[in-house]
Design an enzyme around this catalytic site. Structure first.
Site, PDB file in Angstrom:
ATOM      1  CB  CYS A  51      35.075  27.585  57.363  1.00 38.96           C
ATOM      2  SG  CYS A  51      34.699  29.553  57.010  1.00 38.96           S
ATOM      3  CG  PHE A  80      40.475  42.211  32.185  1.00 42.50           C
ATOM      4  CD1 PHE A  80      42.248  42.436  32.055  1.00 42.50           C
ATOM      5  CD2 PHE A  80      40.521  43.255  31.755  1.00 42.50           C
ATOM      6  CE1 PHE A  80      43.219  42.466  31.646  1.00 42.50           C
ATOM      7  CE2 PHE A  80      41.782  44.453  31.853  1.00 42.50           C
ATOM      8  CZ  PHE A  80      43.213  43.941  31.741  1.00 42.50           C
ATOM      9  CD  GLU A  94      39.935  35.592  31.290  1.00 40.47           C
ATOM     10  OE1 GLU A  94      41.382  35.157  31.333  1.00 40.47           O
ATOM     11  OE2 GLU A  94      39.891  37.059  31.740  1.00 40.47           O
ATOM     12  CG  ASN A 104      36.009  41.599  35.466  1.00 37.47           C
ATOM     13  OD1 ASN A 104      35.782  42.299  37.480  1.00 37.47           O
ATOM     14  ND2 ASN A 104      35.386  40.563  36.407  1.00 37.47           N
ATOM     15  CB  CYS A 151      38.303  42.524  42.801  1.00 44.71           C
ATOM     16  SG  CYS A 151      40.302  42.016  41.974  1.00 44.71           S
TER      17      CYS A 151
END
Length: 377
Positions: free
Chosen positions: A87, A241, A262, A307, A334
Site C-alpha cells: 500500500c 477529549f 480524557e 476534539n 473529524c
C-alpha cells in the site's frame, strides 16, 4: 498516486484515488463551505494539504490466508483476503517489517483467524512508527492466550530481525465481531510507549490510546490551534477529549492553567509525562468522561477546546456550554456534519475562523478546526 490494488479493483479504501489531488482538496473545501453555508464565517483560512503517499504512521492489517502463507491487509465482502503490504500510503520502512512478520507467523504457529469458520488465533497486526526516532510499536491481536507461549518463545528471532520494534504487545480480542481490539493488553517488552515530538512538544503513544495517523498534517493542526489560542491571550482553558494531550500541550504556556480530560487512563498517563517533561506546573490531566467533568464544575474557563469522536460533543454538552458561556470554544472535528449540528446548538456563538486539514487524502474525509466566539465576548 498509483496503487496496484486499486487499479486491480481489489481495494477501494481510497475512494477518490482517481481524482487529481488538487481537485480532491477543492471538493472537500466546497463540501465544508456548503455545510456551513447557513452560518456567517468571519475568516476562512486556506486548506492544509497532505503528502499524497507514504504519509501514514500506522497500519492496521487483517491477517488471513494460512499459517504457512499469511496475507496481511483486508478482507473483501466474500471473505477472501487481500494483501496490502505494498500500500503506497505506508512509508518504505513498513515493508521490511511486513516481510519479517510473514516469516514469523509460521515460526510462531500463529494460525490466522477465519471469520467464516470462527477458528484460528491471529486476527490483526497493528504497527505504529515514531517519526522522531524510527522506533516502532507492534501489537498482535489474538482471539485468546492459546498461542501466547509460542509467540513468546519465537519472539527473540523477530526482535533480532527488527531491532526497531521497541514496543511489542499482545491484545486479546475474543469476540466474533469486527472489533479491532479488546480490553486486555499484555506487554512483551519492558518499553511500553513510543516517543514522538510535534513542533518541539514531546508526545507519547501507548497501545489503545488515540494518536493521529497523518503526523505531518497533525503537526500543522496542533500548530494552528496553538497560534489561535495564543493570539487570544487566554490564561485558563479546558481541553476536553484530550487524548495524549496534543492540543492542550501545544496551547499551554507556563502561566496558563490547563485542565485536560480524557476517558482513557493510558492516554492521560502519556499526557502527564509530556507536561512534566515540558515543566508545565499549572497543567493537570484526569481520566474522566468529558461531559461528566464539565457538568460537575462550576468554574468557567476562558476557552474550552473540544476534539470529540465522530459523533460530536452532543446536545447535553452543548447545552452545558451555552449555560457555562466560556468566551471561546475551539472545536476540532473529524466529522464536519456532526460539528455543524453542534454549532447550531451553540446558538450564542459566532464562527470566527475555520480551516480544513486534509488528514485523510484520497478519501472524502477531512479534519476541520473552528474557532467560536461568544457573541457578547
Amino acid at each position: 498516486m498509483h496503487c496496484v490494488q486499486y487499479q486491480a479493483g481489489r481495494c477501494h479504501s481510497c475512494q477518490w484515488l482517481s481524482i487529481p489531488y488538487s481537485r480532491q482538496l477543492e471538493d472537500k473545501q466546497r463540501h465544508l463551505s456548503a455545510l456551513l453555508s447557513g452560518h456567517s464565517v468571519a475568516q476562512w483560512l486556506s486548506a492544509q494539504p497532505s503528502a499524497e503517499l507514504a504519509m501514514r504512521n500506522k497500519a492496521k492489517m487483517v491477517v488471513s490466508g494460512s499459517v504457512e502463507r499469511p496475507l496481511l491487509g483486508m478482507l473483501q465482502r466474500d471473505g477472501s483476503g487481500v494483501d496490502l503490504c505494498d500500500c503506497p500510503l505506508y512509508p518504505d520502512s513498513f515493508a521490511v517489517v511486513f516481510a519479517a512478520l510473514k516469516s514469523f507467523i509460521p515460526r510462531a504457529g500463529l494460525t490466522p483467524y477465519s471469520v467464516a469458520r470462527r477458528r484460528g488465533e491471529l486476527k490483526y497486526l497493528l504497527l505504529t512508527e515514531s517519526r522522531l526516532n524510527g522506533e516502532m510499536m507492534l501489537r498482535f491481536v489474538l482471539r485468546s492466550e492459546t498461542k501466547l507461549a509460542q509467540l513468546r518463545q519465537a519472539l527473540p528471532w523477530l526482535q533480532a530481525q527488527l531491532p526497531q520494534l521497541a514496543v511489542i504487545s499482545v491484545n486479546i480480542q475474543p469476540v466474533h465481531m469486527a472489533i479491532l481490539e479488546g480490553e486486555r493488553e499484555i506487554f512483551l517488552t519492558s518499553q511500553q510507549v513510543l516517543s514522538e515530538s510535534f513542533n518541539g512538544v514531546p508526545l507519547y503513544i501507548r497501545p489503545q490510546s488515540f494518536f493521529q495517523t497523518n503526523p505531518a498534517v497533525a503537526q500543522a493542526l496542533y500548530a494552528q490551534a496553538r497560534d489561535w489560542v495564543q493570539a487570544l491571550g487566554v490564561t485558563e482553558m479546558w481541553d476536553l477529549f484530550c487524548g495524549v494531550g496534543g492540543f492542550g500541550l501545544h496551547c499551554a504556556t507556563p502561566e496558563m492553567t490547563l485542565t485536560g480530560i480524557e476517558i482513557s487512563a493510558g492516554a492521560i498517563a502519556c499526557a502527564r509525562r509530556s507536561a512534566a517533561q515540558l515543566g508545565l506546573t499549572k497543567v493537570s490531566f484526569a481520566a474522566l468522561d468529558s461531559g461528566a467533568f464539565a457538568d460537575a464544575h462550576s468554574a468557567v474557563p476562558q476557552l474550552v477546546l473540544v476534539n470529540p469522536p465522530r459523533r460530536g460533543i452532543g446536545a447535553a454538552l452543548c447545552d452545558y456550554m451555552n449555560r457555562m458561556a466560556p468566551p471561546y470554544i475551539l472545536y476540532s472535528s473529524c466529522n464536519a456534519q456532526s460539528m455543524v449540528q453542534d454549532i447550531e446548538r451553540l446558538a450564542d456563538y459566532r464562527i470566527e475562523k475555520v480551516r480544513l486539514f486534509d488528514m485523510f487524502p484520497h478519501t472524502a474525509h477531512y479534519e476541520v478546526l473552528t474557532l467560536l466566539v461568544r457573541a457578547s465576548a
